[in-house]
Enzyme design. Structure first.
Site, PDB file in Angstrom:
ATOM      1  CG  HIS A  22      -1.562   1.137   1.158  1.00 24.12           C
ATOM      2  ND1 HIS A  22      -1.805   2.527   2.628  1.00 24.12           N
ATOM      3  CD2 HIS A  22      -2.504   2.094   0.391  1.00 24.12           C
ATOM      4  CE1 HIS A  22      -3.093   2.932   2.414  1.00 24.12           C
ATOM      5  NE2 HIS A  22      -2.988   2.547   0.967  1.00 24.12           N
ATOM      6  CG  ASP A  64      -4.283   4.746  -1.848  1.00 24.78           C
ATOM      7  OD1 ASP A  64      -4.662   4.858  -0.697  1.00 24.78           O
ATOM      8  OD2 ASP A  64      -2.601   5.332  -0.629  1.00 24.78           O
ATOM      9  CE1 TYR A 110      11.805  11.960 -18.214  1.00 24.00           C
ATOM     10  CE2 TYR A 110      12.163  14.248 -17.631  1.00 24.00           C
ATOM     11  CZ  TYR A 110      11.592  13.107 -18.789  1.00 24.00           C
ATOM     12  OH  TYR A 110      12.019  12.937 -19.612  1.00 24.00           O
TER      13      TYR A 110
END
Length: 140
Positions: A22, A64, A110
């Site tokens: 998670h 999530d 990035y």
């Protein structure tokens, strides 16, 4: 081949998805993204679009639901790429709910990708076919 599993979900990719916990993040990137530069945990899925890879991943991967934006895309200069709408449609179909994508500055994207659990490098040739996902939980 396994029954009911999307054939894009290779053994190594299934292992990564299962090992993630998670809050861990995984990025799906286009063929122009420097995946091997940002991480050494890269899964290659050549010849497939980023939305197709996203659809395969989300067939097993819970997003999530403790955060407002569990999926984010790399910010594109100018107009909003059509790719974003494709990502949103896949997420809505797989999650059964509409989610707003976070739009992440290119260099911040990035950086987040560098700290991601893994990167899936697709064969997506359209620009800005990059999305990062935060893993949720499977509820009983």
């Amino acid at each position: 081949m396994l029954k009911t599993l999307n054939p894009l979900l290779t053994g190594p990719l299934l292992q990564i998805l299962a090992d993630m916990g998670h809050g861990d993040e995984i990025a799906i990137v286009d063929c122009n993204f420097p995946a091997a530069t940002v991480t050494n945990r890269v899964i290659q899925i050549p010849g497939q679009t980023a939305p197709a890879v996203l659809d395969a991943v989300l067939s097993l991967f819970p997003l999530d639901d403790f955060v407002d934006q569990p999926a984010g895309v790399m910010d594109a200069p100018g107009d909003r790429p059509a790719m974003y709408s494709e990502f949103e449609a896949v997420i809505a179909a797989q999650e059964g709910r509409k989610l707003e994508l976070a739009v992440i500055d290119r260099f911040d994207f990035y950086d987040r990708t560098k700290s991601a659990f893994a990167v899936i490098s697709s064969g997506e040739r359209r620009l800005y076919g990059n999305i990062i996902l935060k893993k949720g939980v499977v509820r009983a």
